[in-house]
Design an enzyme around this catalytic site. Structure first.
Site, PDB file in Angstrom:
ATOM      1  N   ASP A  33       0.850  -1.183   0.000  1.00 25.50           N
ATOM      2  CA  ASP A  33       0.000   0.000   0.000  1.00 25.50           C
ATOM      3  C   ASP A  33       0.892   1.241   0.000  1.00 25.50           C
ATOM      4  O   ASP A  33       0.983   1.969   0.985  1.00 25.50           O
ATOM      5  CB  ASP A  33      -0.908  -0.015   1.226  1.00 25.50           C
ATOM      6  CG  ASP A  33      -2.016   1.024   1.141  1.00 25.50           C
ATOM      7  OD1 ASP A  33      -2.204   1.605   0.058  1.00 25.50           O
ATOM      8  OD2 ASP A  33      -2.690   1.251   2.158  1.00 25.50           O
TER       9      ASP A  33
ATOM     10  N   GLU B  66      -6.153   4.254  -9.770  1.00 22.10           N
ATOM     11  CA  GLU B  66      -7.472   4.767  -9.413  1.00 22.10           C
ATOM     12  C   GLU B  66      -7.997   5.810 -10.390  1.00 22.10           C
ATOM     13  O   GLU B  66      -7.266   6.707 -10.834  1.00 22.10           O
ATOM     14  CB  GLU B  66      -7.411   5.374  -8.002  1.00 22.10           C
ATOM     15  CG  GLU B  66      -8.764   5.705  -7.427  1.00 22.10           C
ATOM     16  CD  GLU B  66      -8.768   5.675  -5.910  1.00 22.10           C
ATOM     17  OE1 GLU B  66      -9.783   6.091  -5.329  1.00 22.10           O
ATOM     18  OE2 GLU B  66      -7.777   5.223  -5.303  1.00 22.10           O
TER      19      GLU B  66
ATOM     20  N   LYS C 266      -9.135   1.034 -10.252  1.00 19.45           N
ATOM     21  CA  LYS C 266      -9.650   1.247  -8.896  1.00 19.45           C
ATOM     22  C   LYS C 266     -10.788   2.263  -8.943  1.00 19.45           C
ATOM     23  O   LYS C 266     -10.619   3.384  -9.444  1.00 19.45           O
ATOM     24  CB  LYS C 266      -8.509   1.748  -8.021  1.00 19.45           C
ATOM     25  CG  LYS C 266      -8.608   1.429  -6.556  1.00 19.45           C
ATOM     26  CD  LYS C 266      -7.281   1.761  -5.894  1.00 19.45           C
ATOM     27  CE  LYS C 266      -7.318   1.514  -4.414  1.00 19.45           C
ATOM     28  NZ  LYS C 266      -6.030   1.920  -3.785  1.00 19.45           N
TER      29      LYS C 266
ATOM     30  N   THR D   6     -12.924   0.198  -4.266  1.00 20.43           N
ATOM     31  CA  THR D   6     -12.313   0.723  -3.058  1.00 20.43           C
ATOM     32  C   THR D   6     -13.324   1.515  -2.228  1.00 20.43           C
ATOM     33  O   THR D   6     -14.482   1.655  -2.603  1.00 20.43           O
ATOM     34  CB  THR D   6     -11.090   1.585  -3.433  1.00 20.43           C
ATOM     35  OG1 THR D   6     -10.383   1.944  -2.255  1.00 20.43           O
ATOM     36  CG2 THR D   6     -11.518   2.834  -4.199  1.00 20.43           C
TER      37      THR D   6
ATOM     38  N   PHE E 148     -12.162  -1.319   4.017  1.00 18.07           N
ATOM     39  CA  PHE E 148     -11.213  -0.490   4.771  1.00 18.07           C
ATOM     40  C   PHE E 148     -11.303  -0.768   6.271  1.00 18.07           C
ATOM     41  O   PHE E 148     -12.036  -0.094   7.001  1.00 18.07           O
ATOM     42  CB  PHE E 148     -11.486   0.987   4.473  1.00 18.07           C
ATOM     43  CG  PHE E 148     -10.824   1.487   3.219  1.00 18.07           C
ATOM     44  CD1 PHE E 148     -10.672   0.683   2.107  1.00 18.07           C
ATOM     45  CD2 PHE E 148     -10.359   2.786   3.138  1.00 18.07           C
ATOM     46  CE1 PHE E 148     -10.068   1.145   0.952  1.00 18.07           C
ATOM     47  CE2 PHE E 148      -9.749   3.272   1.987  1.00 18.07           C
ATOM     48  CZ  PHE E 148      -9.601   2.452   0.891  1.00 18.07           C
TER      49      PHE E 148
END
Length: 317
Positions: free
Chosen positions: A19, A94, A130, A154, A176
């Protein structure tokens, strides 16, 4: 006897995703995959170690006459290409968060990202687009998956989001853990919640078991971890995206890590429950944490996307 550590153990039953957009950390930690977002791209743009890469990317965009939005997309792809030199698997890139409530715009931007990767010689099988787990984002991802473009959904906080993503046939979701934990700590007025009572850990466990019980192919990638205990309680989750500091802590913890989640774990008590738009919106709306954190996450990514625009404008000047 061969000594091992918790990171080595974890790699046996969960795919590890870095990440971070920091290329040196990715090279050192050797994850299978890596993921980026506007916040990580902003860090890369401000990092002296990647300034040459950023400058070269901006020069390519300027030569084509790209506006700032297109220049950011090119930078995301250029950093993604560098990451793919270091990992054997995939990189998540993303879509601009400002497209989160616009299916057509999400599709347009996703197609453009894939075209840029393919122009750079990267096949779409190595890229995950994403997209925020809004209703509109999920619909865009459903169409992209039909086209052979794989997606990582996400900012996922509610069970309703997870159900809708699986029914849409998306490749991957990123629930998350840490942001759920943060919300409940604030709500309860406490500094910490033990891992065995952590709502973020419980959320991912529920989703994982629901998917396995009902035979969904969508994979679960735990994300946004705050502490190693959260990771350890989800050992065996399909994938985990973990920050470099937590990866280092796992690597420095000696001993075997016990697997918790397994593919044959069908302990879910949730019946299969396909959701149309109205039922999705109602079920998601019932979860105050998820409503707040989804909106907050999109806003924060937008703040970093705008900061990235200003940073690139300064470099260009």
């Amino acid at each position: 006897m061969t000594m091992t550590d918790h990171l080595t153990s974890l790699k046996r039953f969960s795919t590890i995703v870095a990440d971070t957009g920091d290329l040196a950390s990715i090279a050192r930690l050797k994850p299978q995959d890596a993921t980026t977002n506007p916040s990580l791209l902003l860090k890369a743009a401000r990092d002296a170690k990647t300034r040459e890469l950023v400058t070269a990317s901006l020069a390519r965009s300027a030569a084509r006459g790209d506006d700032t939005a297109l220049a950011i997309e090119q930078l995301a792809v250029d950093i993604g290409c560098e990451i793919l030199k270091l990992v054997p698997g995939r990189v998540s890139t993303e879509v601009d968060p400002r497209a989160s409530f616009d299916t057509a715009e999400t599709l347009r931007r996703a197609h453009r990202l894939i075209e840029r990767y393919e122009a750079a010689g990267i096949g779409r099988e190595r890229v995950l687009i994403k997209v925020a787990s809004t209703w509109e984002g999920i619909r865009a991802a459903e169409q992209l998956e039909r086209e052979g473009v794989h997606c990582n959904l996400t900012l996922l906080f509610s069970f309703a989001q997870a159900v809708a993503c699986a029914d849409a046939g998306v490749t991957l979701i990123s629930p998350f853990v840490g942001r759920i934990y943060d919300w409940y700590c604030k709500e309860r007025g406490v500094a910490d919640i033990a891992a065995d009572a952590d709502p973020g850990v419980a959320s991912v466990t529920r989703i994982y078991r629901y998917y396995k019980r009902h035979g969904y192919a969508t994979e679960v990638m735990g994300a946004s971890f705050r502490k190693v205990e959260q990771i350890e309680r989800l050992a065996g989750c399909d994938l985990m995206t973990i920050s470099p500091d937590l990866l280092d802590k796992l690597a420095s913890t000696p001993g075997e890590l016990e697997r918790v989640l397994r593919p044959d774990d069908v302990a879910s008590t949730d019946a299969r429950q396909p959701l149309d738009e109205a039922s999705y919106r109602w079920r998601h709306n019932e979860d105050a944490m998820a409503v707040e954190k989804l909106a907050d996450g999109i806003r924060k990514f937008d703040v970093d996307a705008r900061a990235l625009e200003r940073e690139l404008a300064t470099i260009r000047a």
